[in-house]
Design an enzyme around this catalytic site. Structure first.
Site, short mmCIF file in Angstrom:
data_model
loop_
_atom_site.label_atom_id
_atom_site.label_comp_id
_atom_site.label_asym_id
_atom_site.label_seq_id
_atom_site.Cartn_x
_atom_site.Cartn_y
_atom_site.Cartn_z
CE LYS A 9 -3.59 -1.77 2.32
NZ LYS A 9 -4.33 -2.18 3.83
CG PHE A 57 -14.29 1.74 7.55
CD1 PHE A 57 -13.73 1.46 6.41
CD2 PHE A 57 -14.73 1.66 8.66
CE1 PHE A 57 -13.88 -0.04 6.17
CE2 PHE A 57 -15.26 0.31 8.55
CZ PHE A 57 -14.73 -0.34 7.64
NE ARG A 85 -5.18 -12.97 4.63
CZ ARG A 85 -5.99 -11.54 4.49
NH1 ARG A 85 -5.78 -10.68 4.21
NH2 ARG A 85 -7.09 -10.89 5.82
CB THR A 91 -7.06 -6.11 10.11
OG1 THR A 91 -6.92 -7.11 8.67
CG2 THR A 91 -6.75 -4.31 8.85
NE ARG A 102 -2.04 -6.07 7.09
CZ ARG A 102 -3.17 -6.88 6.33
NH1 ARG A 102 -4.39 -7.63 7.22
NH2 ARG A 102 -3.72 -5.79 5.72
CG ASN A 112 -3.34 -2.68 6.53
OD1 ASN A 112 -3.26 -2.17 5.82
ND2 ASN A 112 -4.21 -3.05 6.68
CG HIS A 115 -5.27 -6.25 0.03
ND1 HIS A 115 -5.90 -6.47 0.38
CD2 HIS A 115 -5.39 -6.90 -1.44
CE1 HIS A 115 -7.07 -7.02 0.13
NE2 HIS A 115 -6.43 -7.44 -0.80
#
Length: 139
Positions: A9, A57, A85, A91, A102, A112, A115
């Site tokens: 991100k 959000f 994952r 998250t 993360r 974070n 993705h």
């Protein structure tokens, strides 16, 4: 062989974490098939976060994702969706274990760093969405 979509991100790109993140997946023996750096359009960001459209959000997610370049990637390997994952972590940074991406690098719930697709079906949808976006930028 299973495929997944991973994306560094804007906060991860800005902080120079691309190489670190790629290395973690390469060190696990996974294969990077495609990689493109692109600043997402609002339309792609909205489609990516479509399941959150009715949540308060949603606008913040779209604004953040379109705030700068991201690194869109297709990775391949055995059980890559589930394993990626686990490597990514929870998250919420406070819930993410040390040693996960993360847990080591995320600072807030929205910023974070990364993705990852949460299922094989999501991976197919996201790969199609993001690599169609990349193709539209090629002249």
């Amino acid at each position: 062989m299973e495929k997944t979509f991973l994306m560094v991100k804007p906060d991860g790109v800005k902080r120079g974490l691309i190489g670190e993140i790629i290395s973690r997946f390469e060190n696990k023996g996974y294969t990077l098939n495609r990689l493109e750096m692109v600043t997402p359009s609002v339309e792609v960001a909205e489609a990516h976060y479509a399941e959150h459209k009715e949540k308060p959000f949603f606008g913040e997610l779209v604004e953040f994702l379109t705030s700068g370049p991201v690194v869109a990637m297709e990775w391949e390997g055995e059980d890559i969706v589930a394993v990626s994952r686990l490597m990514i972590g929870k998250t919420k940074p406070v819930d993410a274990q040390p040693g996960t991406i993360r847990g080591d690098f995320a600072s807030t719930m929205s910023q974070n760093v990364i993705h990852g697709s949460d299922s094989v079906d999501s991976a197919e949808r996201e790969l199609s969405l993001w690599f169609a976006e990349v193709a539209s930028h090629v002249s």
